[in-house]
Design an enzyme around this catalytic site. Structure first.
Site, PDB file in Angstrom:
ATOM      1  N   TYR A 114      45.179  39.141  76.536  1.00 48.61           N
ATOM      2  CA  TYR A 114      46.134  38.033  76.725  1.00 48.61           C
ATOM      3  C   TYR A 114      45.421  36.821  77.339  1.00 48.61           C
ATOM      4  O   TYR A 114      45.614  35.679  76.905  1.00 48.61           O
ATOM      5  CB  TYR A 114      47.254  38.536  77.632  1.00 48.61           C
ATOM      6  CG  TYR A 114      48.417  37.604  77.844  1.00 48.61           C
ATOM      7  CD1 TYR A 114      49.406  37.452  76.867  1.00 48.61           C
ATOM      8  CD2 TYR A 114      48.565  36.894  79.038  1.00 48.61           C
ATOM      9  CE1 TYR A 114      50.493  36.624  77.082  1.00 48.61           C
ATOM     10  CE2 TYR A 114      49.651  36.069  79.256  1.00 48.61           C
ATOM     11  CZ  TYR A 114      50.610  35.933  78.272  1.00 48.61           C
ATOM     12  OH  TYR A 114      51.692  35.107  78.480  1.00 48.61           O
ATOM     13  N   LYS A 158      45.060  33.143  75.776  1.00 48.86           N
ATOM     14  CA  LYS A 158      45.652  31.983  76.468  1.00 48.86           C
ATOM     15  C   LYS A 158      44.583  30.999  76.927  1.00 48.86           C
ATOM     16  O   LYS A 158      44.824  29.792  76.976  1.00 48.86           O
ATOM     17  CB  LYS A 158      46.511  32.460  77.640  1.00 48.86           C
ATOM     18  CG  LYS A 158      47.763  33.243  77.218  1.00 48.86           C
ATOM     19  CD  LYS A 158      48.675  32.421  76.328  1.00 48.86           C
ATOM     20  CE  LYS A 158      50.015  33.084  76.086  1.00 48.86           C
ATOM     21  NZ  LYS A 158      50.880  32.295  75.187  1.00 48.86           N
TER      22      LYS A 158
HETATM   23  P1  NAP Z   1      59.612  36.771  74.991  1.00 51.32           P
HETATM   24  O1  NAP Z   1      60.902  36.718  75.704  1.00 51.32           O
HETATM   25  O2  NAP Z   1      58.974  38.089  74.720  1.00 51.32           O
HETATM   26  O3  NAP Z   1      59.738  35.931  73.643  1.00 51.32           O
HETATM   27  C1  NAP Z   1      58.624  35.789  72.787  1.00 51.32           C
HETATM   28  C2  NAP Z   1      59.095  35.204  71.496  1.00 51.32           C
HETATM   29  O4  NAP Z   1      57.973  35.107  70.590  1.00 51.32           O
HETATM   30  C3  NAP Z   1      60.123  36.080  70.814  1.00 51.32           C
HETATM   31  O5  NAP Z   1      61.101  35.273  70.209  1.00 51.32           O
HETATM   32  C4  NAP Z   1      59.290  36.809  69.777  1.00 51.32           C
HETATM   33  O6  NAP Z   1      60.011  37.277  68.672  1.00 51.32           O
HETATM   34  C5  NAP Z   1      58.359  35.700  69.359  1.00 51.32           C
HETATM   35  N1  NAP Z   1      57.242  36.246  68.600  1.00 51.32           N
HETATM   36  C6  NAP Z   1      56.375  37.212  68.963  1.00 51.32           C
HETATM   37  N2  NAP Z   1      55.509  37.447  67.975  1.00 51.32           N
HETATM   38  C7  NAP Z   1      55.839  36.606  66.961  1.00 51.32           C
HETATM   39  C8  NAP Z   1      55.320  36.384  65.657  1.00 51.32           C
HETATM   40  N3  NAP Z   1      54.269  37.074  65.186  1.00 51.32           N
HETATM   41  N4  NAP Z   1      55.907  35.436  64.875  1.00 51.32           N
HETATM   42  C9  NAP Z   1      56.964  34.740  65.327  1.00 51.32           C
HETATM   43  N5  NAP Z   1      57.512  34.920  66.544  1.00 51.32           N
HETATM   44  C10 NAP Z   1      56.950  35.846  67.349  1.00 51.32           C
HETATM   45  O7  NAP Z   1      58.502  35.933  75.772  1.00 51.32           O
HETATM   46  P2  NAP Z   1      58.605  34.677  76.743  1.00 51.32           P
HETATM   47  O8  NAP Z   1      58.424  35.179  78.106  1.00 51.32           O
HETATM   48  O9  NAP Z   1      59.765  33.804  76.384  1.00 51.32           O
HETATM   49  O10 NAP Z   1      57.233  33.974  76.332  1.00 51.32           O
HETATM   50  C11 NAP Z   1      57.171  32.788  75.535  1.00 51.32           C
HETATM   51  C12 NAP Z   1      55.746  32.240  75.625  1.00 51.32           C
HETATM   52  O11 NAP Z   1      55.452  31.933  76.996  1.00 51.32           O
HETATM   53  C13 NAP Z   1      54.679  33.249  75.184  1.00 51.32           C
HETATM   54  O12 NAP Z   1      53.637  32.565  74.525  1.00 51.32           O
HETATM   55  C14 NAP Z   1      54.178  33.809  76.492  1.00 51.32           C
HETATM   56  O13 NAP Z   1      52.871  34.301  76.390  1.00 51.32           O
HETATM   57  C15 NAP Z   1      54.261  32.582  77.378  1.00 51.32           C
HETATM   58  N6  NAP Z   1      54.304  32.870  78.809  1.00 51.32           N
HETATM   59  C16 NAP Z   1      55.309  33.618  79.352  1.00 51.32           C
HETATM   60  C17 NAP Z   1      55.319  33.848  80.726  1.00 51.32           C
HETATM   61  C18 NAP Z   1      56.391  34.661  81.393  1.00 51.32           C
HETATM   62  O14 NAP Z   1      56.247  34.923  82.584  1.00 51.32           O
HETATM   63  N7  NAP Z   1      57.446  35.041  80.721  1.00 51.32           N
HETATM   64  C19 NAP Z   1      54.287  33.331  81.519  1.00 51.32           C
HETATM   65  C20 NAP Z   1      53.280  32.585  80.929  1.00 51.32           C
HETATM   66  C21 NAP Z   1      53.305  32.347  79.565  1.00 51.32           C
HETATM   67  P3  NAP Z   1      60.195  38.899  68.407  1.00 51.32           P
HETATM   68  O15 NAP Z   1      61.535  39.170  68.918  1.00 51.32           O
HETATM   69  O16 NAP Z   1      60.065  39.022  66.948  1.00 51.32           O
HETATM   70  O17 NAP Z   1      59.123  39.626  69.142  1.00 51.32           O
END
Ligand code: NAP
Length: 251
Positions: free
Chosen positions: A159, A163
């Site tokens: 990851y 990133k």
């Molecule tokens: P999440 O709730 O798991 O949502 C991730 C989204 O990405 C889901 O809609 C998922 O759809 C979609 N996705 C995954 N693989 C995909 C693919 N191959 N094609 C199209 N869509 C896809 O995650 P989140 O926490 O909202 O994270 C959003 C972003 O923020 C990510 O890039 C994550 O790395 C980043 N981030 C999150 C945090 C945190 O603390 N939450 C911190 C830093 C960065 P599916 O339902 O199909 O899986």
């Protein structure tokens, strides 16, 4: 209504941070293409809910299915948006996954899946969308990285590599696209409450919380505020930057 007349594409917008970003951009007046991946029936329903919420705000929205790891699917997705609205002004590369494990236990599949989704996916979406931004000499590319891409984390080498790669990718395209009035910035969230973090054990949440000077976990809306700002004219002189949003944990 700062984004009135603009067209945005947000990847992984059916839930979590992507959903909040889609709603924020719509609130600011943008039309929004809501990308989702059709792995389960619930994804399609979730994306449809986001589209309905945007339409209730009085803005236009469309769901666009694509697995962002797949170049053909991404090309088709971008063409669908162009066919409907004739342009893409704002691209938010948000979709991402984690497959956390220590390096010695990591499978090649875990490494590949995280790199293909979080880094290759952003590359593909940017490559197909940016040509329309170049044509109109205006664009905003906003990539969701992570504090882990800046500082690393044990158990997240795949990851962190993806990133960190997003940060280098963002800085490079900011240099490439600046002359076309296209900005590219990365947003690096800390611990944000979503399904991705809900699956972590409670003690990990507590230890994260103890590191945050603002003494609360982040909400998707916190990240969406920053992304919304970066999409506006007011952020027109900001490019090639990594902006951390983590309650002060990793200054
Ligand atoms: P999440 O709730 O798991 O949502 C991730 C989204 O990405 C889901 O809609 C998922 O759809 C979609 N996705 C995954 N693989 C995909 C693919 N191959 N094609 C199209 N869509 C896809 O995650 P989140 O926490 O909202 O994270 C959003 C972003 O923020 C990510 O890039 C994550 O790395 C980043 N981030 C999150 C945090 C945190 O603390 N939450 C911190 C830093 C960065 P599916 O339902 O199909 O899986």
């Amino acid at each position: 209504m700062e984004l009135e007349g603009k067209v945005s594409l947000v990847t992984g917008a059916s839930r979590g941070i992507g959903r909040a970003i889609a709603l924020k951009l719509a609130n600011l007046g943008s039309k929004v293409a809501v990308n989702y991946r059709s792995t389960e029936a619930s994804n399609k329903a979730d994306a449809a809910n986001v589209v309905e919420s945007i339409i209730r705000l009085g803005r236009e929205a469309m769901p666009v299915e694509a697995d962002i790891r797949d170049g053909e699917a991404v090309k088709t997705m971008v063409e669908q948006v162009i066919a409907k609205w004739d342009k893409i002004d704002i691209l938010v590369n948000n979709a991402g996954i984690n497959r956390d494990t220590l390096l010695l236990r990591m499978s090649d599949d875990s490494w590949d899946d995280v790199l293909n989704t979080n880094l290759r996916g952003a590359y593909l979406c940017t490559k197909f969308a940016v040509r329309y931004m170049m044509r109109q000499e205006w664009g905003r590319i906003i990539n969701i990285s992570s504090v882990v891409g800046r500082v690393g984390n044990a158990g997240q080498s795949n990851y962190a590599a993806a990133k960190g790669g997003i940060i280098a990718f963002t800085k490079s395209i900011a240099r490439e696209m600046g002359s076309r009035n296209i900005t590219a910035n990365a947003v690096a969230p800390g611990f944000i409450v979503t399904e991705m973090t809900n699956k972590l054990p409670p003690e990990r949440r507590e230890s994260m919380l103890a590191m945050i000077p603002l003494q609360r976990l982040g909400q998707p809306e916190d990240v969406a505020e920053l992304v919304g700002f970066l999409a506006t004219e007011r952020a027109g002189y900001i490019t090639g930057q990594v902006i951390t949003i983590d309650g002060g944990a990793f200054p």
